[in-house]
Design a protein around this motif. Structure first.
Motif, PDB file in Angstrom:
ATOM      1  N   SER A 178      38.327 -12.377  25.298  1.00 34.27           N
ATOM      2  CA  SER A 178      37.595 -13.427  25.994  1.00 34.27           C
ATOM      3  C   SER A 178      37.653 -14.731  25.208  1.00 34.27           C
ATOM      4  O   SER A 178      37.673 -14.728  23.982  1.00 34.27           O
ATOM      5  CB  SER A 178      36.136 -12.992  26.160  1.00 34.27           C
ATOM      6  OG  SER A 178      35.366 -14.037  26.692  1.00 34.27           O
ATOM      7  N   ASP A 179      37.657 -15.823  25.941  1.00 32.08           N
ATOM      8  CA  ASP A 179      37.580 -17.124  25.269  1.00 32.08           C
ATOM      9  C   ASP A 179      36.127 -17.514  25.034  1.00 32.08           C
ATOM     10  O   ASP A 179      35.816 -18.612  24.618  1.00 32.08           O
ATOM     11  CB  ASP A 179      38.312 -18.208  26.054  1.00 32.08           C
ATOM     12  CG  ASP A 179      37.734 -18.437  27.438  1.00 32.08           C
ATOM     13  OD1 ASP A 179      36.837 -17.676  27.846  1.00 32.08           O
ATOM     14  OD2 ASP A 179      38.190 -19.369  28.111  1.00 32.08           O
ATOM     15  N   GLU A 180      35.232 -16.580  25.319  1.00 27.74           N
ATOM     16  CA  GLU A 180      33.817 -16.798  25.073  1.00 27.74           C
ATOM     17  C   GLU A 180      33.339 -15.773  24.060  1.00 27.74           C
ATOM     18  O   GLU A 180      33.851 -14.671  23.984  1.00 27.74           O
ATOM     19  CB  GLU A 180      33.017 -16.632  26.365  1.00 27.74           C
ATOM     20  CG  GLU A 180      33.441 -17.589  27.450  1.00 27.74           C
ATOM     21  CD  GLU A 180      32.775 -17.285  28.777  1.00 27.74           C
ATOM     22  OE1 GLU A 180      32.591 -16.103  29.096  1.00 27.74           O
ATOM     23  OE2 GLU A 180      32.454 -18.238  29.480  1.00 27.74           O
ATOM     24  N   GLY A 181      32.354 -16.152  23.292  1.00 28.47           N
ATOM     25  CA  GLY A 181      31.747 -15.216  22.365  1.00 28.47           C
ATOM     26  C   GLY A 181      30.417 -14.733  22.935  1.00 28.47           C
ATOM     27  O   GLY A 181      29.990 -15.161  24.004  1.00 28.47           O
ATOM     28  N   PHE A 182      29.799 -13.841  22.215  1.00 27.55           N
ATOM     29  CA  PHE A 182      28.513 -13.309  22.635  1.00 27.55           C
ATOM     30  C   PHE A 182      27.546 -13.384  21.469  1.00 27.55           C
ATOM     31  O   PHE A 182      27.944 -13.337  20.313  1.00 27.55           O
ATOM     32  CB  PHE A 182      28.661 -11.861  23.115  1.00 27.55           C
ATOM     33  CG  PHE A 182      29.544 -11.755  24.324  1.00 27.55           C
ATOM     34  CD1 PHE A 182      29.019 -11.905  25.592  1.00 27.55           C
ATOM     35  CD2 PHE A 182      30.895 -11.530  24.192  1.00 27.55           C
ATOM     36  CE1 PHE A 182      29.832 -11.830  26.704  1.00 27.55           C
ATOM     37  CE2 PHE A 182      31.721 -11.453  25.298  1.00 27.55           C
ATOM     38  CZ  PHE A 182      31.188 -11.602  26.559  1.00 27.55           C
ATOM     39  N   TYR A 183      26.276 -13.510  21.792  1.00 27.94           N
ATOM     40  CA  TYR A 183      25.232 -13.584  20.778  1.00 27.94           C
ATOM     41  C   TYR A 183      24.038 -12.785  21.265  1.00 27.94           C
ATOM     42  O   TYR A 183      23.629 -12.910  22.429  1.00 27.94           O
ATOM     43  CB  TYR A 183      24.815 -15.046  20.545  1.00 27.94           C
ATOM     44  CG  TYR A 183      23.710 -15.192  19.542  1.00 27.94           C
ATOM     45  CD1 TYR A 183      23.983 -15.182  18.176  1.00 27.94           C
ATOM     46  CD2 TYR A 183      22.386 -15.307  19.949  1.00 27.94           C
ATOM     47  CE1 TYR A 183      22.966 -15.296  17.245  1.00 27.94           C
ATOM     48  CE2 TYR A 183      21.367 -15.425  19.023  1.00 27.94           C
ATOM     49  CZ  TYR A 183      21.661 -15.419  17.676  1.00 27.94           C
ATOM     50  OH  TYR A 183      20.652 -15.517  16.753  1.00 27.94           O
ATOM     51  N   THR A 184      23.489 -11.967  20.387  1.00 32.70           N
ATOM     52  CA  THR A 184      22.289 -11.210  20.719  1.00 32.70           C
ATOM     53  C   THR A 184      21.086 -11.932  20.129  1.00 32.70           C
ATOM     54  O   THR A 184      21.038 -12.188  18.920  1.00 32.70           O
ATOM     55  CB  THR A 184      22.375  -9.770  20.174  1.00 32.70           C
ATOM     56  OG1 THR A 184      23.539  -9.152  20.715  1.00 32.70           O
ATOM     57  CG2 THR A 184      21.152  -8.968  20.568  1.00 32.70           C
ATOM     58  N   VAL A 185      20.151 -12.284  20.989  1.00 34.61           N
ATOM     59  CA  VAL A 185      18.964 -13.044  20.592  1.00 34.61           C
ATOM     60  C   VAL A 185      18.122 -12.234  19.616  1.00 34.61           C
ATOM     61  O   VAL A 185      17.907 -11.040  19.797  1.00 34.61           O
ATOM     62  CB  VAL A 185      18.118 -13.416  21.839  1.00 34.61           C
ATOM     63  CG1 VAL A 185      16.837 -14.119  21.438  1.00 34.61           C
ATOM     64  CG2 VAL A 185      18.937 -14.269  22.800  1.00 34.61           C
ATOM     65  N   LYS A 192      21.498 -10.584  25.532  1.00 35.30           N
ATOM     66  CA  LYS A 192      22.870 -10.910  25.136  1.00 35.30           C
ATOM     67  C   LYS A 192      23.280 -12.183  25.870  1.00 35.30           C
ATOM     68  O   LYS A 192      23.261 -12.232  27.092  1.00 35.30           O
ATOM     69  CB  LYS A 192      23.797  -9.754  25.474  1.00 35.30           C
ATOM     70  CG  LYS A 192      25.120  -9.844  24.790  1.00 35.30           C
ATOM     71  CD  LYS A 192      25.829  -8.511  24.818  1.00 35.30           C
ATOM     72  CE  LYS A 192      26.952  -8.562  23.808  1.00 35.30           C
ATOM     73  NZ  LYS A 192      27.409  -7.277  23.421  1.00 35.30           N
ATOM     74  N   LEU A 193      23.619 -13.203  25.102  1.00 36.85           N
ATOM     75  CA  LEU A 193      24.001 -14.489  25.672  1.00 36.85           C
ATOM     76  C   LEU A 193      25.502 -14.727  25.506  1.00 36.85           C
ATOM     77  O   LEU A 193      26.099 -14.305  24.502  1.00 36.85           O
ATOM     78  CB  LEU A 193      23.260 -15.635  24.977  1.00 36.85           C
ATOM     79  CG  LEU A 193      21.738 -15.590  24.992  1.00 36.85           C
ATOM     80  CD1 LEU A 193      21.182 -16.782  24.214  1.00 36.85           C
ATOM     81  CD2 LEU A 193      21.209 -15.578  26.406  1.00 36.85           C
ATOM     82  N   VAL A 194      26.079 -15.407  26.462  1.00 36.96           N
ATOM     83  CA  VAL A 194      27.477 -15.844  26.378  1.00 36.96           C
ATOM     84  C   VAL A 194      27.489 -17.141  25.587  1.00 36.96           C
ATOM     85  O   VAL A 194      26.706 -18.058  25.861  1.00 36.96           O
ATOM     86  CB  VAL A 194      28.071 -16.068  27.773  1.00 36.96           C
ATOM     87  CG1 VAL A 194      29.441 -16.703  27.687  1.00 36.96           C
ATOM     88  CG2 VAL A 194      28.131 -14.767  28.548  1.00 36.96           C
ATOM     89  N   ILE A 195      28.372 -17.229  24.603  1.00 40.19           N
ATOM     90  CA  ILE A 195      28.570 -18.471  23.856  1.00 40.19           C
ATOM     91  C   ILE A 195      29.908 -19.051  24.331  1.00 40.19           C
ATOM     92  O   ILE A 195      30.965 -18.496  24.032  1.00 40.19           O
ATOM     93  CB  ILE A 195      28.614 -18.239  22.330  1.00 40.19           C
ATOM     94  CG1 ILE A 195      27.351 -17.498  21.851  1.00 40.19           C
ATOM     95  CG2 ILE A 195      28.823 -19.566  21.607  1.00 40.19           C
ATOM     96  CD1 ILE A 195      26.058 -18.254  22.027  1.00 40.19           C
ATOM     97  N   PRO A 196      29.876 -20.130  25.107  1.00 44.20           N
ATOM     98  CA  PRO A 196      31.134 -20.682  25.609  1.00 44.20           C
ATOM     99  C   PRO A 196      31.957 -21.277  24.479  1.00 44.20           C
ATOM    100  O   PRO A 196      31.423 -21.655  23.430  1.00 44.20           O
ATOM    101  CB  PRO A 196      30.679 -21.760  26.600  1.00 44.20           C
ATOM    102  CG  PRO A 196      29.312 -22.155  26.127  1.00 44.20           C
ATOM    103  CD  PRO A 196      28.718 -20.922  25.506  1.00 44.20           C
ATOM    104  N   ARG A 197      33.236 -21.338  24.685  1.00 40.67           N
ATOM    105  CA  ARG A 197      34.122 -21.940  23.695  1.00 40.67           C
ATOM    106  C   ARG A 197      33.788 -23.408  23.581  1.00 40.67           C
ATOM    107  O   ARG A 197      33.623 -24.119  24.572  1.00 40.67           O
ATOM    108  CB  ARG A 197      35.584 -21.769  24.130  1.00 40.67           C
ATOM    109  CG  ARG A 197      36.549 -22.497  23.206  1.00 40.67           C
ATOM    110  CD  ARG A 197      37.954 -22.188  23.518  1.00 40.67           C
ATOM    111  NE  ARG A 197      38.309 -21.057  22.675  1.00 40.67           N
ATOM    112  CZ  ARG A 197      39.361 -20.326  22.825  1.00 40.67           C
ATOM    113  NH1 ARG A 197      40.181 -20.545  23.813  1.00 40.67           N
ATOM    114  NH2 ARG A 197      39.632 -19.346  21.995  1.00 40.67           N
ATOM    115  N   ALA A 198      33.663 -23.885  22.338  1.00 37.17           N
ATOM    116  CA  ALA A 198      33.369 -25.306  22.113  1.00 37.17           C
ATOM    117  C   ALA A 198      34.547 -26.132  22.591  1.00 37.17           C
ATOM    118  O   ALA A 198      35.698 -25.787  22.366  1.00 37.17           O
ATOM    119  CB  ALA A 198      33.110 -25.564  20.622  1.00 37.17           C
TER     120      ALA A 198
END
Length: 122
Positions: free
Chosen positions: A69-76, A115-121
Motif C-alpha cells: 500500500s502507498d498508505e501506512g497505518f497507525y494504531t491510536v 486503526k487509522l490510515v496514514i496517507p502518503r505525504a
C-alpha cells in the motif's frame, strides 16, 4: 489435498499481517493469492511463509501477487490526538481526516486501539 489447504499457512500469514483486498482463488490447478500489504515487512513475511513451504521454488501451482500500500497505518494510543498523529507522520491534519472519514466520525474523539490510515505525504 486442495491447493487452498496446501497453502493455508501463506493465507494465514497474509491475514495475520493485515493484507487487505485478499483474494484466494483456484483456477486450472493453480492457486492465485493476491492482496495489498500495509508494509514491505508484511509482504516479506507472506513471501517467507511461501518460501518455507518450497525453499527451491519448484512448485508451479501457486501465483502469489502481494503489493504494498502507498498508505501506512497507525494504531491510536492513549493520549493521542489527530493533530499530533498528523504532525508525527508528516501529513496535514486535513489529509489525515479525509483518509479516515469512514472510521472517525468526530476527529476530536479517537480511541486507543483504533486503526487509522496514514496517507502518503505529498
Amino acid at each position: 489435498m486442495a491447493l487452498a489447504d496446501k497453502y493455508q499457512s501463506v493465507v494465514d500469514a497474509a491475514n495475520q499481517g493485515g493484507v487487505t483486498d485478499l483474494n484466494v482463488q483456484e483456477q486450472g490447478g493453480v492457486l492465485y493469492i493476491t492482496g495489498v500489504a500495509p508494509s514491505e515487512e508484511v509482504k516479506q513475511a507472506v513471501w517467507d511463509a511461501r518460501t518455507a513451504m518450497d525453499p527451491d521454488m519448484r512448485e508451479s501451482d501457486l501465483v502469489l501477487t502481494i503489493g504494498v500500500s502507498d498508505e501506512g497505518f497507525y494504531t491510536v494510543k492513549s493520549g493521542d490526538n489527530m493533530t499530533h498523529i498528523a504532525r508525527d507522520n508528516g501529513v496535514s491534519l486535513q489529509a489525515l481526516e479525509d483518509a479516515n472519514k469512514d472510521v472517525v466520525r468526530n476527529p476530536d474523539r479517537i480511541f486507543p486501539g483504533q486503526k487509522l490510515v496514514i496517507p502518503r505525504a505529498s
